[in-house]
Design a protein around this motif. Structure first.
Motif, mmCIF file in Angstrom:
data_model
loop_
_atom_site.group_PDB
_atom_site.id
_atom_site.type_symbol
_atom_site.label_atom_id
_atom_site.label_comp_id
_atom_site.label_asym_id
_atom_site.label_seq_id
_atom_site.Cartn_x
_atom_site.Cartn_y
_atom_site.Cartn_z
ATOM 1 N N THR A 7 0.829 -1.193 0.000
ATOM 2 C CA THR A 7 0.000 0.000 0.000
ATOM 3 C C THR A 7 0.866 1.247 0.000
ATOM 4 O O THR A 7 2.002 1.230 0.470
ATOM 5 N N PHE A 8 0.303 2.310 -0.492
ATOM 6 C CA PHE A 8 0.980 3.590 -0.581
ATOM 7 C C PHE A 8 1.324 4.126 0.809
ATOM 8 O O PHE A 8 2.342 4.751 1.015
ATOM 9 N N LYS A 9 0.495 3.827 1.787
ATOM 10 C CA LYS A 9 0.692 4.327 3.150
ATOM 11 C C LYS A 9 1.885 3.669 3.845
ATOM 12 O O LYS A 9 2.347 4.163 4.864
ATOM 13 N N ASP A 10 2.404 2.581 3.306
ATOM 14 C CA ASP A 10 3.557 1.912 3.895
ATOM 15 C C ASP A 10 4.874 2.621 3.594
ATOM 16 O O ASP A 10 5.910 2.255 4.138
ATOM 17 N N LEU A 11 4.836 3.627 2.758
ATOM 18 C CA LEU A 11 6.047 4.363 2.402
ATOM 19 C C LEU A 11 6.529 5.123 3.631
ATOM 20 O O LEU A 11 5.816 5.926 4.204
ATOM 21 N N LYS A 12 7.751 4.840 4.049
ATOM 22 C CA LYS A 12 8.287 5.406 5.288
ATOM 23 C C LYS A 12 9.211 6.596 5.018
ATOM 24 O O LYS A 12 9.711 6.767 3.911
ATOM 25 N N LYS A 13 9.438 7.393 6.050
ATOM 26 C CA LYS A 13 10.374 8.518 5.939
ATOM 27 C C LYS A 13 11.733 7.999 5.498
ATOM 28 O O LYS A 13 12.206 6.964 5.971
ATOM 29 N N GLY A 14 12.358 8.726 4.562
ATOM 30 C CA GLY A 14 13.675 8.353 4.078
ATOM 31 C C GLY A 14 13.684 7.222 3.072
ATOM 32 O O GLY A 14 14.748 6.728 2.699
ATOM 33 N N ALA A 15 12.511 6.789 2.618
ATOM 34 C CA ALA A 15 12.435 5.696 1.638
ATOM 35 C C ALA A 15 13.179 6.094 0.361
ATOM 36 O O ALA A 15 13.229 7.264 -0.009
ATOM 37 N N SER A 16 13.761 5.106 -0.282
ATOM 38 C CA SER A 16 14.487 5.359 -1.536
ATOM 39 C C SER A 16 13.592 4.997 -2.719
ATOM 40 O O SER A 16 12.984 3.929 -2.751
ATOM 41 N N VAL A 96 0.627 -2.270 -8.899
ATOM 42 C CA VAL A 96 0.964 -0.853 -8.817
ATOM 43 C C VAL A 96 0.170 -0.226 -7.687
ATOM 44 O O VAL A 96 -1.026 -0.463 -7.544
ATOM 45 N N ILE A 97 0.835 0.590 -6.871
ATOM 46 C CA ILE A 97 0.110 1.187 -5.749
ATOM 47 C C ILE A 97 -0.298 2.628 -6.009
ATOM 48 O O ILE A 97 -1.068 3.188 -5.242
ATOM 49 N N TYR A 98 0.207 3.224 -7.080
ATOM 50 C CA TYR A 98 -0.222 4.583 -7.432
ATOM 51 C C TYR A 98 -0.105 4.744 -8.929
ATOM 52 O O TYR A 98 0.949 4.455 -9.499
ATOM 53 N N LYS A 99 -1.184 5.176 -9.543
ATOM 54 C CA LYS A 99 -1.187 5.401 -10.990
ATOM 55 C C LYS A 99 -1.303 6.884 -11.263
ATOM 56 O O LYS A 99 -1.951 7.617 -10.513
ATOM 57 N N GLU A 100 -0.705 7.269 -12.354
ATOM 58 C CA GLU A 100 -0.718 8.662 -12.773
ATOM 59 C C GLU A 100 -2.148 9.128 -13.035
ATOM 60 O O GLU A 100 -2.898 8.484 -13.758
ATOM 61 N N LYS A 101 -2.508 10.245 -12.438
ATOM 62 C CA LYS A 101 -3.815 10.837 -12.684
ATOM 63 C C LYS A 101 -3.755 11.622 -13.980
ATOM 64 O O LYS A 101 -2.725 12.179 -14.328
ATOM 65 N N VAL A 102 -4.866 11.663 -14.685
ATOM 66 C CA VAL A 102 -4.930 12.468 -15.900
ATOM 67 C C VAL A 102 -5.326 13.878 -15.473
ATOM 68 O O VAL A 102 -6.421 14.105 -14.973
ATOM 69 N N ASN A 103 -4.374 14.789 -15.641
ATOM 70 C CA ASN A 103 -4.606 16.190 -15.302
ATOM 71 C C ASN A 103 -3.678 17.052 -16.158
ATOM 72 O O ASN A 103 -3.017 16.538 -17.065
ATOM 73 N N LYS A 104 -3.587 18.337 -15.865
ATOM 74 C CA LYS A 104 -2.777 19.219 -16.712
ATOM 75 C C LYS A 104 -1.295 18.847 -16.675
ATOM 76 O O LYS A 104 -0.584 19.056 -17.649
ATOM 77 N N ASP A 105 -0.815 18.286 -15.571
ATOM 78 C CA ASP A 105 0.591 17.883 -15.497
ATOM 79 C C ASP A 105 0.876 16.629 -16.308
ATOM 80 O O ASP A 105 1.936 16.484 -16.889
#
Length: 129
Positions: A7-16, A96-105
């Protein structure tokens, strides 16, 4: 973004996190991290890691050759992997735990998959869509 964690929330401080190092894809990867709310960027069309203005989790951003990003998953906490390299490495969209959103970026970078009608349901075309 692919992570060793589920999950995306498992990303810890200092993760590479590895990301492609070519100008277009590095910028795209940084915009993805921005859309995930993990970093902020200077207003520039092709940002680099030097253009990160805040980094909530103090992520270690490691640019490397885009073809190496799938392999980096064994020694990084996460990787931003371009679709072509993800397919070549047999990474699965379900992981995949995060997919690119379709937006102006992301709009300038949208990819389309085109196939002949008789091939549209073949596994090699549809497996990660």
């Amino acid at each position: 973004m692919q992570l060793k964690s589920k999950t995306f929330k498992d990303l810890k401080k200092g993760a590479s996190i590895s990301l492609p190092n070519d100008p277009t894809n590095e910028g795209r990867a940084l915009y993805l991290l921005k859309s995930a709310g993990l970093i902020t960027l200077k207003n520039t069309p092709l940002p680099t890691v030097k253009d990160v203005t805040s980094n909530k989790l103090n992520l270690k951003l490691n640019p490397l050759n885009a073809a190496q990003t799938p392999r980096s998953l064994s020694d990084q906490d996460g990787a931003i992997v371009n679709a072509g390299y993800a397919l070549d490495a047999n990474l699965n969209a379900k992981d995949v735990i995060y997919k690119e959103k379709v937006n102006k970026d992301s709009a300038p970078y949208i990819n389309l998959i085109a196939a002949n009608k008789d091939e549209k349901n073949k596994k090699r075309i549809s497996r990660n869509c």
